[in-house]
Enzyme design. Structure first.
Site, PDB file in Angstrom:
ATOM      1  N   ARG A 252      -5.640  -4.356  -7.133  1.00  0.00           N
ATOM      2  CA  ARG A 252      -6.633  -3.515  -7.209  1.00  0.00           C
ATOM      3  C   ARG A 252      -8.062  -4.309  -7.860  1.00  0.00           C
ATOM      4  NH1 ARG A 252      -5.190   0.653  -4.213  1.00  0.00           N
ATOM      5  NH2 ARG A 252      -3.631   2.186  -4.975  1.00  0.00           N
TER       6      ARG A 252
ATOM      7  N   ASP B  50       5.224  -2.492  -1.488  1.00  0.00           N
ATOM      8  CA  ASP B  50       4.000  -1.821  -0.834  1.00  0.00           C
ATOM      9  C   ASP B  50       3.424  -1.319  -2.109  1.00  0.00           C
ATOM     10  OD1 ASP B  50       2.062  -0.945   0.862  1.00  0.00           O
ATOM     11  OD2 ASP B  50       3.099   0.883   1.335  1.00  0.00           O
TER      12      ASP B  50
ATOM     13  N   HIS C 125      -1.724   3.327  -9.365  1.00  0.00           N
ATOM     14  CA  HIS C 125      -2.843   4.694  -9.613  1.00  0.00           C
ATOM     15  C   HIS C 125      -2.807   5.045 -11.025  1.00  0.00           C
ATOM     16  CE1 HIS C 125      -3.853   4.981  -5.450  1.00  0.00           C
ATOM     17  NE2 HIS C 125      -2.701   5.394  -5.131  1.00  0.00           N
TER      18      HIS C 125
END
Length: 432
Positions: free
Chosen positions: A73, A314, A318
């Site tokens: 991120r 993967d 969040h």
């Protein structure tokens, strides 16, 4: 963090079950570390003295995991996670090397962005962070990125992530360019037009819940397209995150014809299926979507045979709000760094993989696909290792994850097998 080990603080790991995918070694033995590198591997105790030792009786020792797809991120979405936070999570998961896709913000389409991420990775320390450069400028699919500059900057491959290309000719030219540079093209096989912004597997569950479907054809047609171009160009293509039985069959057929094609699968696709989204469970909103039980079983079989040579996380962390909207509006993805190894160990306990095959799928083959010096217990290699207790029983608590992202569908799940210690260049970076 302490400096790399020297001869003065050398380390001997004693009586571990050594799992080396490079040599095929699966035996109880000893591994010595000096100057951050593997100095000895053998079934008998070495004659040389070591300053420190670890009694690893009953534990497995294998190369640190190499994760072919993890999003940290940063740059761009530091409200979700950072390189520092996700490095800690990777270390807790036994991972010593990760590959970042290029869909950061800004996109990894210039040496400047590569250098920026590398600087942050070095500052965090304790983890090898590799990058895929963008296949096209800005991932817009309109013009090829400067792949030569990206390779010189250190990118280990190129990818357009989940974004489409302007046309077929762009794909052909991309493979020709990459082939000339000796770069592997990492493909997320999903036809954007057929996926049509969907969020669930095309089938009875999606129909009943009123969710826009993604048909198997979205994956299958994309794989067929890229394999055709591989036939024409001879370029190496890696298909990331397969989700269908038909997709795995196409990859296997291409491999049998000698084409330079490899594949991986996300660990969660080997366990979860489309019925797990019942009740609009946003934790199971992933792209590619969770498929049928038959697809899951076919993926497992392909992993066992080595058609799918790598299992990845993967990882997509969040914040909590990203999963609180109505299902189609939630953000897809699972926080997977810390469940990659436990899920793969579950395959071992279910007799689908042997311990050595697990080491191959998590370390050996991923390292080969990435083209990096890792995934082996060979003397002279960097001592990037993970010690595993295969019998520890534990329950995953989402709030206990070290990742900033606690979005996991496996909260409350029972696991057998856990990381005890992760070593990076000979020093302990995680201890259970």
């Amino acid at each position: 963090m302490s400096k790399t080990a020297t001869n003065a603080d050398s380390l001997l790991i004693e009586s571990a079950r050594l799992l080396d995918p490079a040599s095929g070694l699966d035996a109880t033995g000893f591994l010595g570390i000096r100057d951050g590198k593997i100095a000895y591997v053998g079934k008998t105790r070495p004659k040389d003295k070591y300053a420190k030792s670890i009694d690893a009786k009953g534990l497995w020792l294998m190369p640190g995991l190499v994760d072919l797809a993890a999003r940290f991120r940063e740059p761009g979405l530091t409200t979700k996670a950072t390189i520092v936070t996700e490095t800690r999570a990777a270390q807790a998961g036994g991972i010593t090397a990760v590959v970042l896709p290029p869909d950061t913000s800004p996109v990894i389409d210039s040496p400047a962005v590569v250098d920026r991420i590398r600087g942050k990775a070095l500052a965090a320390g304790g983890l090898d962070i590799h990058m895929l450069g963008a296949l096209t400028k800005g991932l817009a699919g309109e013009a090829l990125a400067e792949m030569s500059s990206l390779k010189q900057a250190g990118c280990i491959g190129v990818s357009n992530a989940a974004f489409g290309l302007r046309d077929s000719l762009m794909g052909r030219r991309a493979l020709e360019y990459a082939q000339g540079l000796g770069l592997t093209v990492h493909v997320f096989p999903q036809n954007p037009a057929l996926a049509n912004g969907g969020c669930a597997h095309e089938g009875p569950v999606a129909t009943r819940l009123g969710l826009l479907p993604i048909p198997e054809a979205a994956e299958v047609s994309a794989i067929r397209f890229w394999i055709t171009l591989v036939e024409d160009t001879g370029a190496s293509v890696h298909f990331g995150r397969l989700s269908t039985a038909r997709g795995a069959a196409l990859v296997e057929a291409a491999q049998k014809r000698g084409l330079p094609v490899t594949a991986d699968v996300a660990a969660h696709q080997l366990f979860l299926i489309d019925t797990d989204v019942e009740g609009f469970n946003a934790m199971c909103h992933v792209i590619p979507p969770l498929r049928s039980a038959d697809d899951r079983d076919a993926l497992r079989a392909a992993v066992k045979r080595g058609v799918i040579g790598a299992i990845c996380s993967d990882h997509q962390p969040h914040e909590a709000d990203a999963k609180t909207n109505p299902f189609p509006l939630t953000e897809p993805g699972i926080s997977g760094l810390e469940t990659l190894l436990p899920l793969t160990l579950r395959l071992v306990h279910e007799k689908i993989l042997t311990p050595l095959q697990a080491a191959e799928r998590l370390s050996g083959t991923p390292a080969k696909i990435a083209g990096i010096a890792a995934g082996t217990l060979s003397v002279g290699q960097s001592a990037d290792l993970v010690l595993i207790n295969p019998n520890t029983r534990w329950t995953l608590q989402a709030d206990a994850l070290l990742s900033n992202g606690h979005n996991t569908p496996f909260a409350g799940s029972a696991f057998t097998g856990q990381v005890q210690k992760t070593l990076y260049r000979g020093r302990t970076v995680y201890n259970q």
